[in-house]
Design a protein around this motif. Sequence first.
Motif, PDB file in Angstrom:
ATOM      1  N   ASN A   1       0.845  -1.186   0.000  1.00 17.74           N
ATOM      2  CA  ASN A   1       0.000   0.000   0.000  1.00 17.74           C
ATOM      3  C   ASN A   1       0.884   1.240   0.000  1.00 17.74           C
ATOM      4  OD1 ASN A   1      -2.776  -1.270   0.556  1.00 17.74           O
ATOM      5  ND2 ASN A   1      -1.529  -2.076   2.216  1.00 17.74           N
ATOM      6  N   TRP A   2       0.591   2.152  -0.940  1.00 13.03           N
ATOM      7  CA  TRP A   2       1.303   3.437  -0.984  1.00 13.03           C
ATOM      8  C   TRP A   2       0.269   4.538  -1.148  1.00 13.03           C
ATOM      9  CZ3 TRP A   2       3.807   6.029  -5.758  1.00 13.03           C
ATOM     10  CH2 TRP A   2       4.447   7.205  -5.364  1.00 13.03           C
TER      11      TRP A   2
ATOM     12  N   VAL B   1       1.025  -3.441 -14.423  1.00 16.99           N
ATOM     13  CA  VAL B   1       1.341  -2.032 -14.170  1.00 16.99           C
ATOM     14  C   VAL B   1       2.852  -1.897 -13.959  1.00 16.99           C
ATOM     15  CG1 VAL B   1       0.998  -0.065 -12.633  1.00 16.99           C
ATOM     16  CG2 VAL B   1      -0.920  -1.588 -13.174  1.00 16.99           C
ATOM     17  N   GLU B   2       3.499  -1.125 -14.849  1.00 17.25           N
ATOM     18  CA  GLU B   2       4.951  -0.931 -14.770  1.00 17.25           C
ATOM     19  C   GLU B   2       5.327   0.231 -13.868  1.00 17.25           C
ATOM     20  OE1 GLU B   2       6.872  -0.913 -18.621  1.00 17.25           O
ATOM     21  OE2 GLU B   2       5.241  -2.117 -19.463  1.00 17.25           O
TER      22      GLU B   2
ATOM     23  N   ALA C   1       6.641   9.094  -8.126  1.00  8.59           N
ATOM     24  CA  ALA C   1       6.362   7.904  -8.943  1.00  8.59           C
ATOM     25  C   ALA C   1       7.074   6.695  -8.356  1.00  8.59           C
ATOM     26  CB  ALA C   1       6.809   8.128 -10.388  1.00  8.59           C
ATOM     27  N   LEU C   2       6.465   5.525  -8.559  1.00 10.75           N
ATOM     28  CA  LEU C   2       7.057   4.244  -8.166  1.00 10.75           C
ATOM     29  C   LEU C   2       7.075   3.344  -9.391  1.00 10.75           C
ATOM     30  CD1 LEU C   2       8.119   2.296  -5.987  1.00 10.75           C
ATOM     31  CD2 LEU C   2       5.752   1.645  -5.539  1.00 10.75           C
ATOM     32  N   LEU C   3       8.280   2.943  -9.814  1.00 12.26           N
ATOM     33  CA  LEU C   3       8.465   2.081 -10.974  1.00 12.26           C
ATOM     34  C   LEU C   3       8.913   0.709 -10.504  1.00 12.26           C
ATOM     35  CD1 LEU C   3       9.716   5.159 -11.562  1.00 12.26           C
ATOM     36  CD2 LEU C   3       9.931   4.231 -13.861  1.00 12.26           C
TER      37      LEU C   3
ATOM     38  N   TRP D   1      12.134   4.805  -7.042  1.00  9.22           N
ATOM     39  CA  TRP D   1      11.329   5.975  -6.698  1.00  9.22           C
ATOM     40  C   TRP D   1      11.724   7.150  -7.591  1.00  9.22           C
ATOM     41  CZ3 TRP D   1       7.309   5.329  -3.670  1.00  9.22           C
ATOM     42  CH2 TRP D   1       7.328   4.390  -2.633  1.00  9.22           C
ATOM     43  N   TYR D   2      10.756   8.017  -7.843  1.00  6.91           N
ATOM     44  CA  TYR D   2      11.060   9.298  -8.494  1.00  6.91           C
ATOM     45  C   TYR D   2      10.363  10.387  -7.711  1.00  6.91           C
ATOM     46  CZ  TYR D   2      11.196  13.196 -11.756  1.00  6.91           C
ATOM     47  OH  TYR D   2      11.404  14.437 -12.318  1.00  6.91           O
ATOM     48  N   TYR D   3      11.146  11.303  -7.175  1.00 10.68           N
ATOM     49  CA  TYR D   3      10.624  12.501  -6.537  1.00 10.68           C
ATOM     50  C   TYR D   3      11.292  13.693  -7.204  1.00 10.68           C
ATOM     51  CZ  TYR D   3       8.843   9.470  -2.842  1.00 10.68           C
ATOM     52  OH  TYR D   3       8.175   8.491  -2.148  1.00 10.68           O
ATOM     53  N   GLY D   4      10.528  14.401  -8.053  1.00 14.95           N
ATOM     54  CA  GLY D   4      11.156  15.484  -8.794  1.00 14.95           C
ATOM     55  C   GLY D   4      10.169  16.287  -9.609  1.00 14.95           C
TER      56      GLY D   4
END
Length: 628
Positions: free
Chosen positions: A213-214, A256-257, A269-271, A318-321
């Motif tokens: 869960n996120w 889901v990618e 984002a979470l990849l 993770w992507y935080y930007g």
Amino acid sequence: MEEKKFDFNSFIGMLLLGGILLWWLNTNKPETETEQQNTTQTEQTSTTTPDTPAIVSNDTIANDSLKQIALKNKLGAFALSAIQGKEGETVIENELVQLTVSNKGGQITKALIKNYKTYDSLPLYVIKDKNASFNINFGTTDNRILNTEDLLFSPTQTKNGENTVLSMKLKVSDTQFLEYRYEIKPNDYRIGFAIRSQGLSNVINNSQQINLNWDLKALRKEKSMRTENMYTYYYYKEDGDVEYLQMKDDEVANDVEWVAYKQHFFSAALLTDTPFTDAKLKSIDFLGEEKDSLFTKTFALNTPLNLQNGELNYNMEWYYGPTDYNLLKTYEGTDLKQISDLGWGIFGFLNRTVFYPVFNMLKGFLGNYGIIIILMTIVVRIILSPVLYKSYLSSAKMKVIRPEMEEINKKYPGKENAMKRQQEIMAVQRKAGVSMMSGCIPALLQMPVFFALFKFFPTNIDFRQKAFLWANDLSSYDIIAKLPIKIPFYGDHISLFPILASIAIFFYMKMNQSQQSAMQAPPQEGMPDMSKMMKYMIYFSPIMMLFFFNNYASGLSLYYFISNLLTITIMFVIKNYVIDETKIHAQIEENKKKPVKKSKFRERLDAAMKQAQEQQEAQKRATQKKKK
């Protein structure tokens, strides 16, 4: 009777015996409270030397034992992590992003994007003050249901070349654990993330579903909450295609990618290398009116995780930007660039292949983004000037043949002659080389440019917090005055750029009125007079623009203001210095002398009109016979 005598020896013995008794009682009396404290302190001091372990009371040992028993009953195999674990946080960072990871849950509790500020000049956090949670829910073989967000992880920070690695372990033992592994690289908004377990195949119950869960409540970052919410979407890549949640607030997706919680200018984002199956995606809009000043939307991901040989093994990122198209397009193979929202179809194509390349070229040698917008506007107007010329040329031709069309109206009056009248007018237009569509096509060709730039300026992060003249942020509305009340559909402020754009579009439409009137055929009986509608539009359109753009990006209003000024200038030059109506009239007279070759479409259209006219005349004759 015999008299008793005093025995001196016995008396001395009694005194000695009493003295011995008093001495014994004095040397063995109970300790006072002070003496007991001093004795305890002396004992503690003497027993905490390096060579002697401290003495722990039986009560302390009992309490610790009870605590361990309680943890064992609650957490089972994972009790060791709770017993040995400690509350705390670890910070990992590079030049672009700073992450704070908590021992409790092993999750990110703060995500700071460096080099950016909020609209009110505060540090820009994507995660802060418990607005996000990351949790894995799973069952154990001893029939317990656990959540990682409630458990204590043990952190270990190391280096992998230039990268910083943070290992967060939820331990059963030193060789049995669940691990979150974070790896941050220099100068990159992407953070490597892995979920792995070791030796837990007999601890985790593989017959029960394991859920990841996120959740994230998106923090407000921009001045216009309404605009920020407008560009805030839940994006995800499913089976190779990028989708987003539309009117529905939840969705179930497979393969889901990645998922991206995209706000106006910043995203989380979470990849994953192993696609999620049966992923439940949810988005809730907080905004009805601007009541909530903290959050825009809330996002949620709930997806099962699959075991491989009894273990978890997921490689993620993770992507935080920033939601920056120029940056995201460099992440090849991910399609994250699509969350930049450049528009669909032809609009997105124009932004990607025309406007972004032109913009990138201009910003390479210019630092003033207001000047860049003006130069882009000039480039667009120059490119579209041939279209504007064609439109004016058609209107000039229509103006020349208009007297002939008015004669036809007089020659064939009434509804009964409508078909014949239309045939004659079309014949005149065909001989003159004029088509009614020639005036519409130029306008239609400009529409894709209009809608493409409508997406380009408000979503381009390069305009964010860039000042020009009185506007301090080209990505948001400018303010020259605050209003004491909030006007519906207008707002509580006055923006100057929309006012200038509305004035410019008024004069453009006023100047264009004569051209549009010339393009129209003379009004026919039973048909609406389009010239009257145009008069209303001259006033209606600027007012609509004034209300609509008052809360929109000032950069977009600046573009439309400059664009309309340039259009007015180009129209003036074309009308007065390029188009010669005398030459056009002479050319039309020459065209009339030449035989006109009809296209097959024109032949079929004329035949259909002739047949319809014959049927109309037949019906008219039949009606007259009945009357007789």
